[in-house]
Design a protein around this motif. Structure first.
Motif, PDB file in Angstrom:
ATOM      1  N   GLY A   1      58.865  59.694  26.558  1.00 15.54           N
ATOM      2  CA  GLY A   1      58.307  60.960  26.079  1.00 15.54           C
ATOM      3  C   GLY A   1      57.875  60.894  24.640  1.00 15.54           C
ATOM      4  N   LEU A   2      57.996  59.718  24.007  1.00 16.21           N
ATOM      5  CA  LEU A   2      57.690  59.575  22.577  1.00 16.21           C
ATOM      6  C   LEU A   2      56.774  58.395  22.296  1.00 16.21           C
ATOM      7  N   ASP A   3      56.107  57.876  23.300  1.00 14.33           N
ATOM      8  CA  ASP A   3      55.301  56.661  23.160  1.00 14.33           C
ATOM      9  C   ASP A   3      54.138  56.861  22.178  1.00 14.33           C
ATOM     10  N   PRO A   4      54.045  56.048  21.101  1.00 19.03           N
ATOM     11  CA  PRO A   4      52.965  56.217  20.126  1.00 19.03           C
ATOM     12  C   PRO A   4      51.688  55.478  20.494  1.00 19.03           C
ATOM     13  N   HIS A   5      51.696  54.698  21.568  1.00 17.68           N
ATOM     14  CA  HIS A   5      50.554  53.848  21.911  1.00 17.68           C
ATOM     15  C   HIS A   5      49.865  54.298  23.200  1.00 17.68           C
ATOM     16  N   ILE A   6      48.579  53.961  23.284  1.00 18.95           N
ATOM     17  CA  ILE A   6      47.840  54.021  24.539  1.00 18.95           C
ATOM     18  C   ILE A   6      47.178  52.671  24.732  1.00 18.95           C
ATOM     19  N   SER A   7      46.786  52.384  25.944  1.00 21.51           N
ATOM     20  CA  SER A   7      46.172  51.090  26.240  1.00 21.51           C
ATOM     21  C   SER A   7      44.753  51.024  25.673  1.00 21.51           C
ATOM     22  N   LEU A   8      44.234  49.811  25.579  1.00 20.07           N
ATOM     23  CA  LEU A   8      42.847  49.629  25.122  1.00 20.07           C
ATOM     24  C   LEU A   8      41.878  50.316  26.081  1.00 20.07           C
ATOM     25  N   LYS A   9      42.182  50.255  27.374  1.00 24.87           N
ATOM     26  CA  LYS A   9      41.318  50.905  28.365  1.00 24.87           C
ATOM     27  C   LYS A   9      41.289  52.415  28.133  1.00 24.87           C
ATOM     28  N   ALA A  10      42.452  53.025  27.907  1.00 25.89           N
ATOM     29  CA  ALA A  10      42.524  54.469  27.659  1.00 25.89           C
ATOM     30  C   ALA A  10      41.787  54.837  26.375  1.00 25.89           C
ATOM     31  N   THR A  11      41.841  53.949  25.382  1.00 25.74           N
ATOM     32  CA  THR A  11      41.132  54.193  24.124  1.00 25.74           C
ATOM     33  C   THR A  11      39.625  54.148  24.345  1.00 25.74           C
ATOM     34  N   ARG A  12      39.165  53.131  25.058  1.00 25.45           N
ATOM     35  CA  ARG A  12      37.721  53.002  25.320  1.00 25.45           C
ATOM     36  C   ARG A  12      37.199  54.202  26.114  1.00 25.45           C
ATOM     37  N   GLN A  13      38.017  54.736  27.018  1.00 24.06           N
ATOM     38  CA  GLN A  13      37.578  55.871  27.818  1.00 24.06           C
ATOM     39  C   GLN A  13      37.412  57.144  26.990  1.00 24.06           C
ATOM     40  N   GLN A  14      38.056  57.208  25.846  1.00 23.26           N
ATOM     41  CA  GLN A  14      37.937  58.383  24.980  1.00 23.26           C
ATOM     42  C   GLN A  14      36.931  58.178  23.848  1.00 23.26           C
ATOM     43  N   LEU A  15      36.440  56.968  23.710  1.00 21.83           N
ATOM     44  CA  LEU A  15      35.585  56.601  22.572  1.00 21.83           C
ATOM     45  C   LEU A  15      34.337  57.474  22.467  1.00 21.83           C
ATOM     46  N   ALA A  16      33.626  57.673  23.568  1.00 21.57           N
ATOM     47  CA  ALA A  16      32.375  58.449  23.528  1.00 21.57           C
ATOM     48  C   ALA A  16      32.640  59.889  23.095  1.00 21.57           C
ATOM     49  N   ARG A  17      33.705  60.494  23.622  1.00 18.96           N
ATOM     50  CA  ARG A  17      34.031  61.884  23.263  1.00 18.96           C
ATOM     51  C   ARG A  17      34.342  62.015  21.779  1.00 18.96           C
ATOM     52  N   VAL A  18      35.155  61.109  21.241  1.00 22.57           N
ATOM     53  CA  VAL A  18      35.539  61.167  19.827  1.00 22.57           C
ATOM     54  C   VAL A  18      34.321  60.942  18.936  1.00 22.57           C
ATOM     55  N   ALA A  19      33.508  59.954  19.289  1.00 23.06           N
ATOM     56  CA  ALA A  19      32.311  59.670  18.492  1.00 23.06           C
ATOM     57  C   ALA A  19      31.370  60.872  18.480  1.00 23.06           C
ATOM     58  N   GLN A  20      31.169  61.495  19.632  1.00 23.14           N
ATOM     59  CA  GLN A  20      30.287  62.660  19.711  1.00 23.14           C
ATOM     60  C   GLN A  20      30.855  63.826  18.900  1.00 23.14           C
ATOM     61  N   ALA A  21      32.147  64.078  19.003  1.00 19.73           N
ATOM     62  CA  ALA A  21      32.775  65.195  18.280  1.00 19.73           C
ATOM     63  C   ALA A  21      32.704  64.983  16.773  1.00 19.73           C
ATOM     64  N   ARG A  22      32.751  63.744  16.325  1.00 22.11           N
ATOM     65  CA  ARG A  22      32.700  63.446  14.888  1.00 22.11           C
ATOM     66  C   ARG A  22      31.274  63.210  14.395  1.00 22.11           C
ATOM     67  N   GLY A  23      30.326  63.139  15.310  1.00 20.52           N
ATOM     68  CA  GLY A  23      28.930  62.932  14.921  1.00 20.52           C
ATOM     69  C   GLY A  23      28.666  61.548  14.348  1.00 20.52           C
ATOM     70  N   ILE A  24      29.354  60.544  14.883  1.00 24.53           N
ATOM     71  CA  ILE A  24      29.157  59.164  14.424  1.00 24.53           C
ATOM     72  C   ILE A  24      28.921  58.264  15.629  1.00 24.53           C
ATOM     73  N   LYS A  25      28.510  57.021  15.345  1.00 22.85           N
ATOM     74  CA  LYS A  25      28.278  56.061  16.412  1.00 22.85           C
ATOM     75  C   LYS A  25      29.605  55.424  16.841  1.00 22.85           C
ATOM     76  N   GLU A  26      29.640  55.024  18.095  1.00 24.27           N
ATOM     77  CA  GLU A  26      30.838  54.382  18.626  1.00 24.27           C
ATOM     78  C   GLU A  26      31.154  53.091  17.861  1.00 24.27           C
ATOM     79  N   ASP A  27      30.097  52.410  17.398  1.00 19.37           N
ATOM     80  CA  ASP A  27      30.282  51.153  16.664  1.00 19.37           C
ATOM     81  C   ASP A  27      31.062  51.343  15.370  1.00 19.37           C
ATOM     82  N   GLU A  28      31.059  52.562  14.829  1.00 21.87           N
ATOM     83  CA  GLU A  28      31.809  52.826  13.599  1.00 21.87           C
ATOM     84  C   GLU A  28      33.307  52.988  13.870  1.00 21.87           C
ATOM     85  N   ILE A  29      33.661  53.276  15.116  1.00 23.09           N
ATOM     86  CA  ILE A  29      35.058  53.487  15.470  1.00 23.09           C
ATOM     87  C   ILE A  29      35.710  52.189  15.963  1.00 23.09           C
TER      88      ILE A  29
END
Length: 199
Positions: free
Chosen positions: A131-159
């Motif tokens: 219930g306290l895990d600070p990590h997510i897998s690389l796959k889970a990170t990649r799946q959220q990449l487009a959403r985070v980049a769009q919300a921040r108004g930056i390119k995925e390559d910057e993240i």
């Protein structure tokens, strides 16, 4: 007379053992920890630019904004908020696979990702065992990449360089899988945004 002498000797031994185990040993371990591993010994606290604590890199947190990568679901809600369990408690939900409450929660989580046309990684819909895990897998990170980049108004390559920087490898190089530290990655994104606004 012998009884008194043996009693005094036993009391001296108890006092000596108490000094060794209750004072000398703990103080020595504390000193070594503070000297050799000061960050870890003090909880691996992450500070913001104002030197205020924002969390521990060893414990997960809830992130709800689209600007942030989301952590794994937590049965204890990472001990945050009004409806969270008291701080310090960890553990899973202990719900059986046949439990309707667990099934309903997983379906709700999966549906949110399907709305974004994402087949979610397991760690995005199944809660952490502690219930306290600070990590997510690389796959889970990649799946959220487009959403985070769009919300921040930056390119995925910057993240992507930040994802690589805050990916912790396998323990001792062989145990487990690499994982991305969500708190450190999200804070690095905030710093990147602050720097971009100042320039």
């Amino acid at each position: 007379m012998v009884f008194i002498r043996e009693t005094i000797r036993a009391m001296r031994m108890i006092l000596l053992l108490w000094l060794l185990t209750a004072i000398i040993y703990p103080v020595a371990i504390l000193g070594v920890g503070q000297f050799a591993f000061p960050s870890s010994a003090n909880g691996s606290i992450v500070l913001n630019i104002n030197a205020e604590p924002i969390g521990s890199s060893l414990l997960g947190q809830i992130f709800t904004s689209d600007k942030y990568f989301q952590s794994r679901p937590s049965a204890v809600r990472y001990s945050q908020g009004r409806i969270a369990r008291p701080t310090g408690i960890s553990g899973g939900s202990n719900l059986a696979p046949s439990n309707s409450e667990l099934t309903k929660r997983i379906i709700e989580e999966a549906t949110q990702f399907q709305d974004e046309n994402i087949q979610p990684a397991a760690d995005l819909i199944y809660s952490s065992g502690s219930g306290l895990d600070p990590h997510i897998s690389l796959k889970a990170t990649r799946q959220q990449l487009a959403r985070v980049a769009q919300a921040r108004g930056i390119k995925e390559d910057e993240i992507i360089p930040l994802i690589n920087k805050y990916t912790d490898g396998r323990f001792l190089g062989i145990f487990g899988e690499p994982g991305v530290n969500v708190l450190r990655l999200n804070y690095a994104l905030d710093l990147q945004e602050i720097n971009r606004q100042q320039n």
